[in-house]
Design a protein around this motif. Sequence first.
Motif, PDB file in Angstrom:
ATOM      1  N   TRP A  74       5.600  -6.176 -52.804  1.00  0.00           N
ATOM      2  CA  TRP A  74       5.209  -5.854 -54.167  1.00  0.00           C
ATOM      3  C   TRP A  74       3.767  -5.379 -54.189  1.00  0.00           C
ATOM      4  N   SER A 106      11.234 -10.079 -60.881  1.00  0.00           N
ATOM      5  CA  SER A 106      10.765  -8.772 -61.320  1.00  0.00           C
ATOM      6  C   SER A 106      11.668  -8.252 -62.425  1.00  0.00           C
ATOM      7  N   ARG A 113      10.580  -2.495 -63.561  1.00  0.00           N
ATOM      8  CA  ARG A 113       9.481  -2.374 -62.603  1.00  0.00           C
ATOM      9  C   ARG A 113       9.954  -2.653 -61.187  1.00  0.00           C
ATOM     10  N   SER A 114      11.212  -2.388 -60.914  1.00  0.00           N
ATOM     11  CA  SER A 114      11.781  -2.610 -59.589  1.00  0.00           C
ATOM     12  C   SER A 114      12.194  -1.280 -58.978  1.00  0.00           C
ATOM     13  N   ALA A 155      12.737 -11.477 -56.677  1.00  0.00           N
ATOM     14  CA  ALA A 155      11.852 -10.539 -55.996  1.00  0.00           C
ATOM     15  C   ALA A 155      11.493 -10.961 -54.578  1.00  0.00           C
ATOM     16  N   GLU A 185       7.640 -14.109 -63.887  1.00  0.00           N
ATOM     17  CA  GLU A 185       7.839 -12.659 -63.796  1.00  0.00           C
ATOM     18  C   GLU A 185       6.601 -11.998 -63.208  1.00  0.00           C
ATOM     19  N   HIS A 186       6.825 -11.121 -62.236  1.00  0.00           N
ATOM     20  CA  HIS A 186       5.740 -10.363 -61.615  1.00  0.00           C
ATOM     21  C   HIS A 186       5.167  -9.369 -62.617  1.00  0.00           C
ATOM     22  N   TRP A 241       4.602  -3.754 -59.781  1.00  0.00           N
ATOM     23  CA  TRP A 241       5.816  -3.194 -59.189  1.00  0.00           C
ATOM     24  C   TRP A 241       6.319  -4.022 -58.019  1.00  0.00           C
ATOM     25  N   TRP A 242       7.652  -4.155 -57.941  1.00  0.00           N
ATOM     26  CA  TRP A 242       8.339  -4.778 -56.810  1.00  0.00           C
ATOM     27  C   TRP A 242       9.171  -3.693 -56.127  1.00  0.00           C
TER      28      TRP A 242
END
Length: 238
Positions: free
Chosen positions: A112, A139, A143-144, A174, A211-212, A215-216
Amino acid sequence: MTGSRAMVLAAGLGTRMRPLTLDRPKPLIEVAGRSLLDRGVDVLQRSGVTHMVVNKHYLPDQIQAWAGNRHDLDITVQDETAELLDTGGGVARALPQLGEEPFFVLNSDSFWVDGPTPALQRLAALWDDGAMDCLLLLSGKARSIGFDGPGDFEMNTSGQLSRRSDATASLVYAGAYMVHPRLFADAPDGAFSMNQLWNRAIANQRLYGMEHDDWWLHVGTPAAIDEAEDRLAALGAA
């Protein structure tokens, strides 16, 4: 110390990454000039991890040689060439090396881009030993990169996780989590999926998520390498 040790899962066969994995294990595939395995251990090192266990199964000599070249890290290589132990069994075997405090576990087929505060530091800060047995990095699908399946989990306002109720769940696992060794009490012998223990934690309301915030990048196929490199270039990230 919480989060000072980690397990990196590097024993998979990498069949979806063929033909690139015909002559190398998947964790040693490079994205933008750096292997997936190096990317994983680099983020652990930056987050203060002092000892890592990395397992090997497919083309194990290459994983062993890689570890021997990372002189900046304290790495124990766990040999699973006789039996592939899956995502849970591999961690369970490594428990004597991982101590009695919560530790990190990372997959080696994704990475990530960190936001303002590194994701693993955010996980460690969020950890609540009284409430949690496991805390997953998640994620949002928007944004994956390299992931096109349904979401994995639903999360309530307290951060507790449940399995998705339908294909619209927006949160994807993720490839990283913190876990307390107590979750492995009475775990099966040999190979088993970590999903078994996550289901136990869900039943006990002790599986949580975070939640990240950037971006993952999931790198499961040769095509996903191009997607990941394009995204890194667009972000100006290494």
